[in-house]
Design a protein around this motif. Sequence first.
Motif, PDB file in Angstrom:
ATOM      1  N   LEU A 266      12.054  -7.776  -1.014  1.00  0.00           N
ATOM      2  CA  LEU A 266      10.616  -7.244  -1.099  1.00  0.00           C
ATOM      3  C   LEU A 266      10.071  -7.946  -2.408  1.00  0.00           C
ATOM      4  CD1 LEU A 266      10.573  -3.728  -0.377  1.00  0.00           C
ATOM      5  CD2 LEU A 266       9.848  -5.575   1.123  1.00  0.00           C
TER       6      LEU A 266
ATOM      7  N   GLY B 259       4.327  -5.540  -3.929  1.00  0.00           N
ATOM      8  CA  GLY B 259       3.186  -5.199  -2.742  1.00  0.00           C
ATOM      9  C   GLY B 259       3.285  -5.367  -1.413  1.00  0.00           C
ATOM     10  N   GLN B 260       4.558  -6.060  -1.368  1.00  0.00           N
ATOM     11  CA  GLN B 260       4.981  -6.222   0.022  1.00  0.00           C
ATOM     12  C   GLN B 260       5.338  -4.861   0.812  1.00  0.00           C
ATOM     13  OE1 GLN B 260       8.270  -9.054   0.578  1.00  0.00           O
ATOM     14  NE2 GLN B 260       8.379  -8.655   2.768  1.00  0.00           N
ATOM     15  N   GLN B 261       5.110  -4.754   1.997  1.00  0.00           N
ATOM     16  CA  GLN B 261       5.322  -3.331   2.904  1.00  0.00           C
ATOM     17  C   GLN B 261       6.523  -3.560   3.982  1.00  0.00           C
ATOM     18  OE1 GLN B 261       1.848  -1.431   4.259  1.00  0.00           O
ATOM     19  NE2 GLN B 261       1.026  -1.176   2.128  1.00  0.00           N
TER      20      GLN B 261
ATOM     21  N   GLN C  17       3.305  11.092   0.106  1.00  0.00           N
ATOM     22  CA  GLN C  17       4.143   9.739  -0.513  1.00  0.00           C
ATOM     23  C   GLN C  17       5.108  10.266  -1.583  1.00  0.00           C
ATOM     24  OE1 GLN C  17       1.057   7.239  -1.851  1.00  0.00           O
ATOM     25  NE2 GLN C  17      -0.421   8.816  -2.027  1.00  0.00           N
TER      26      GLN C  17
ATOM     27  N   ALA D 248       8.496   1.619  -6.501  1.00  0.00           N
ATOM     28  CA  ALA D 248       8.165   1.583  -4.944  1.00  0.00           C
ATOM     29  C   ALA D 248       7.671   2.852  -4.443  1.00  0.00           C
ATOM     30  CB  ALA D 248       9.339   1.065  -4.152  1.00  0.00           C
TER      31      ALA D 248
ATOM     32  N   GLN E   8       6.587   4.331   5.768  1.00  0.00           N
ATOM     33  CA  GLN E   8       6.630   3.001   5.361  1.00  0.00           C
ATOM     34  C   GLN E   8       6.842   2.645   3.828  1.00  0.00           C
ATOM     35  OE1 GLN E   8       3.337   1.041   6.394  1.00  0.00           O
ATOM     36  NE2 GLN E   8       2.223   1.241   4.436  1.00  0.00           N
TER      37      GLN E   8
ATOM     38  N   THR F 285       6.575   0.350   0.171  1.00  0.00           N
ATOM     39  CA  THR F 285       5.999  -0.501  -0.387  1.00  0.00           C
ATOM     40  C   THR F 285       6.510  -0.764  -1.791  1.00  0.00           C
ATOM     41  OG1 THR F 285       3.795   0.468   0.579  1.00  0.00           O
ATOM     42  CG2 THR F 285       3.717  -1.216  -1.569  1.00  0.00           C
TER      43      THR F 285
ATOM     44  N   ILE G  10       6.471  -1.658  -5.436  1.00  0.00           N
ATOM     45  CA  ILE G  10       5.103  -1.700  -6.191  1.00  0.00           C
ATOM     46  C   ILE G  10       5.239  -2.797  -7.410  1.00  0.00           C
ATOM     47  CG2 ILE G  10       3.869  -0.509  -7.848  1.00  0.00           C
ATOM     48  CD1 ILE G  10       4.214   2.167  -5.898  1.00  0.00           C
TER      49      ILE G  10
ATOM     50  N   HIS H 127      -1.375   3.963  -8.242  1.00  0.00           N
ATOM     51  CA  HIS H 127      -0.740   3.513  -6.880  1.00  0.00           C
ATOM     52  C   HIS H 127      -0.632   4.373  -5.691  1.00  0.00           C
ATOM     53  CE1 HIS H 127       0.481  -0.090  -9.242  1.00  0.00           C
ATOM     54  NE2 HIS H 127       0.837   0.535 -10.070  1.00  0.00           N
TER      55      HIS H 127
END
Length: 193
Positions: A5, A8-10, A110, A159, A169, A171, A173, A192
């Motif tokens: 990752l 910011g990628q999920q 979350q 993350a 999912q 993400t 961070i 976030h």
Amino acid sequence: MTINLSKGQQVSLTKSGGGELGVVRMGLGWKSAPRKGFLARLTARDIDLDASAVLFAGQAPQDVVFFQHLTSDDGSVRHTGDNRVGGAGEGGDDESIVVDLRRVPTHVDQIIFTVNSFTGQTFEEVEAAFCRLVDESTGQELARYTLTGGGRHTAQIMAKVQRAGSGWQMTAIGASADGRTFQDLMPAVAQHL
């Protein structure tokens, strides 16, 4: 297959053969960077990084799992114990937090994972630091986020896993922060959510 990752990628937490993941482990690994110079080696001390997981319902924190509170009140999130010195940087987890996604209460939407330098050293003094997500039922590494570039900060918002429809999912961070405990990081974590 592991997904590396970037910030910011999920990544969806759905099994490649179909179905949702049940139990995942967020692993943290690190080692102290080598010291240069005679005096630096003499004054070197161990680096104690701490992994924490903060459970949220919307913007409101509900519970936290860290080295002084090893299991969430509902039992769905469990820290495997405090490592105060890190490892040899060979890829193994030095601290882990196990999340049973099936048991996370429905109002928790979350979970944010953080890492902080409890002993106060900056990430300039840390080498080979990473967090990774593993499917506990198979041992397969699903995703890895590598801390790169060091930096003069003492913490990282690593993350989050969040509900996405009927599943979850992740993400990455990767946001720098300063603080020695998860409490110090709460203002940075809030950005976030």
